[in-house]
Design a protein around this motif. Structure first.
Motif, PDB file in Angstrom:
ATOM      1  N   LYS A   1      28.518   7.663  -2.482  1.00  0.00           N
ATOM      2  CA  LYS A   1      28.597   6.490  -1.616  1.00  0.00           C
ATOM      3  C   LYS A   1      27.198   5.919  -1.394  1.00  0.00           C
ATOM      4  N   GLY A   2      27.144   4.607  -1.193  1.00  0.00           N
ATOM      5  CA  GLY A   2      25.877   3.954  -0.924  1.00  0.00           C
ATOM      6  C   GLY A   2      25.754   2.654  -1.670  1.00  0.00           C
ATOM      7  N   HIS A   3      24.530   2.270  -2.008  1.00  0.00           N
ATOM      8  CA  HIS A   3      24.321   1.041  -2.786  1.00  0.00           C
ATOM      9  C   HIS A   3      23.341   1.299  -3.910  1.00  0.00           C
ATOM     10  N   LEU A   4      23.482   0.474  -4.961  1.00  0.00           N
ATOM     11  CA  LEU A   4      22.656   0.634  -6.151  1.00  0.00           C
ATOM     12  C   LEU A   4      21.360  -0.153  -6.029  1.00  0.00           C
ATOM     13  N   ASP A   5      20.443   0.151  -6.934  1.00  0.00           N
ATOM     14  CA  ASP A   5      19.191  -0.586  -7.055  1.00  0.00           C
ATOM     15  C   ASP A   5      19.485  -2.054  -7.325  1.00  0.00           C
ATOM     16  N   GLU A   6      18.681  -2.943  -6.755  1.00  0.00           N
ATOM     17  CA  GLU A   6      18.904  -4.375  -6.979  1.00  0.00           C
ATOM     18  C   GLU A   6      18.681  -4.770  -8.440  1.00  0.00           C
ATOM     19  N   LEU A   7      17.976  -3.921  -9.207  1.00  0.00           N
ATOM     20  CA  LEU A   7      17.774  -4.176 -10.629  1.00  0.00           C
ATOM     21  C   LEU A   7      18.803  -3.455 -11.504  1.00  0.00           C
ATOM     22  N   SER A   8      19.795  -2.837 -10.874  1.00  0.00           N
ATOM     23  CA  SER A   8      20.749  -2.012 -11.604  1.00  0.00           C
ATOM     24  C   SER A   8      21.477  -2.804 -12.692  1.00  0.00           C
ATOM     25  N   GLU A   9      21.587  -2.165 -13.865  1.00  0.00           N
ATOM     26  CA  GLU A   9      22.347  -2.748 -14.971  1.00  0.00           C
ATOM     27  C   GLU A   9      23.692  -2.053 -15.152  1.00  0.00           C
ATOM     28  N   GLY A  10      24.064  -1.270 -14.166  1.00  0.00           N
ATOM     29  CA  GLY A  10      25.351  -0.612 -14.228  1.00  0.00           C
ATOM     30  C   GLY A  10      25.292   0.807 -13.710  1.00  0.00           C
ATOM     31  N   PHE A  11      26.415   1.266 -13.140  1.00  0.00           N
ATOM     32  CA  PHE A  11      26.500   2.607 -12.578  1.00  0.00           C
ATOM     33  C   PHE A  11      27.359   3.476 -13.487  1.00  0.00           C
TER      34      PHE A  11
END
Length: 319
Positions: free
Chosen positions: A65-75
């Motif tokens: 749970k949480g949030h990804l990096d603002e530069l994330s290209e996918g989880f």
């Protein structure tokens, strides 16, 4: 500028601000996922920057749970047999110094094998058993209540550990290591950081250090090896110790025993070194044509061994 144009311009600015804020909020992707896993899963985890908290629990689930990096290209969150891969994927051109990064809380089965890595991410781990590996570049780590084979390494970050038990390796280049209530076999490696160990329960201890100081209480230790180039060594030992090796080039060595040990002492002060023995009445000897000091003596039956050497520092023994 007329009144109508001013009002229109104001609406455009407000609307643009709302749209920009909305787009920024959408850019930070939220995560709330879980998968079922078999007993003792193997986890590969990679979060390059931000904050990651890993907590062991008694469920056969992995929850993120949480949030990804603002530069994330996918989880990436996938399972292949007993292996689970978790990664917040960033661009290959990422340099590691941009804004805040990911913020994730991950619950995992307490018994597992986990290999985690990051660049500028701070990691926290607790309540785990098994094989635990964590490698960071500039992030800090805090680990608590972990048992098994444990390997923690950081280039420039700090390591704070409490309640570890097993075969333990802690390594940093320019960061500090601070631990408490460590049990089992422990190996420390530091280049320019400081080591501070409190209420240590390690029975087999090895410390390799280049330019930092070593300070610790190792009253359960049976074997102790501390080697440093230019740092000071200050340790507290008990009569349980049976083998000691302390070596420094230009630092001081200070050893305090809680009880009279059962050891044979051989100490070399080297050129310019000094020896202060407060355990017995034995006095150091000086060579005829130099200021070099050395001493040999026994306490009790002298069953164990104590070897210490310094080049230009001071060796002090007391109880």
């Amino acid at each position: 500028m007329n009144a109508k144009f001013s009002q229109l311009l104001g609406r455009i600015i407000i609307g643009s601000s709302v749209l920009f804020t909305s787009l920024m909020a959408q850019a930070v992707e939220q995560v709330d996922r879980e998968i079922s896993v078999s007993a003792n899963p193997q986890i590969e985890l990679k979060v390059q920057r931000g904050k990651v908290e890993i907590i062991g629990w008694d469920k056969g689930l992995i929850s993120v749970k949480g949030h990804l990096d603002e530069l994330s290209e996918g989880f990436i969150f996938e399972q292949k047999g007993d292996e689970v891969i978790i990664e917040d994927k960033l661009p290959s051109s990422y340099r590691g110094n941009n804004k805040q990064g990911s913020n994730l809380v991950i619950y995992v089965p307490s018994e597992l094998k986990i290999a985690a890595e990051g660049v500028s991410a701070d990691y926290a781990m607790e309540k785990l058993t098994g094989k635990v590996e964590l490698s960071l570049v500039s992030g800090n780590m805090k680990v608590e209540d972990i048992e098994g084979k444990i390997s923690l390494a950081s280039v420039s970050g700090n390591i704070k550990a409490e309640g570890l038990n097993g075969k333990i390796e802690l390594e940093t280049v320019s960061g500090d290591i601070k631990d408490k209530d460590i049990q089992g076999k422990a190996k420390y490696r530091l280049v320019s950081g400081e080591l501070e160990s409190e209420n240590n329960l390690v029975t087999d201890l090895s410390i390799d250090q280049v330019s930092g100081d070593v300070e610790g209480s190792f009253i359960a230790a049976e074997k102790v090896k501390v080697v440093t180039v230019s740092g000071d060594i200050e340790v507290k030992l008990s009569n349980a110790v049976s083998k000691v090796l302390l070596d420094t080039v230009s630092g001081d060595i200070e050893v305090k025993f809680t009880n009279m040990p059962n050891l044979t002492f051989e100490i070399d002060g080297g050129p310019g070194g000094k020896i202060e023995n407060r355990l017995t009445s034995d006095k150091p000897m000086k060579t005829k044509y130099s200021s070099r000091q050395s001493i040999q003596f026994k306490t009790q039956q002298g069953d164990g061994s104590f070897n210490a050497s310094t080049i230009s520092g001071k060796v002090k023994l007391e109880k």
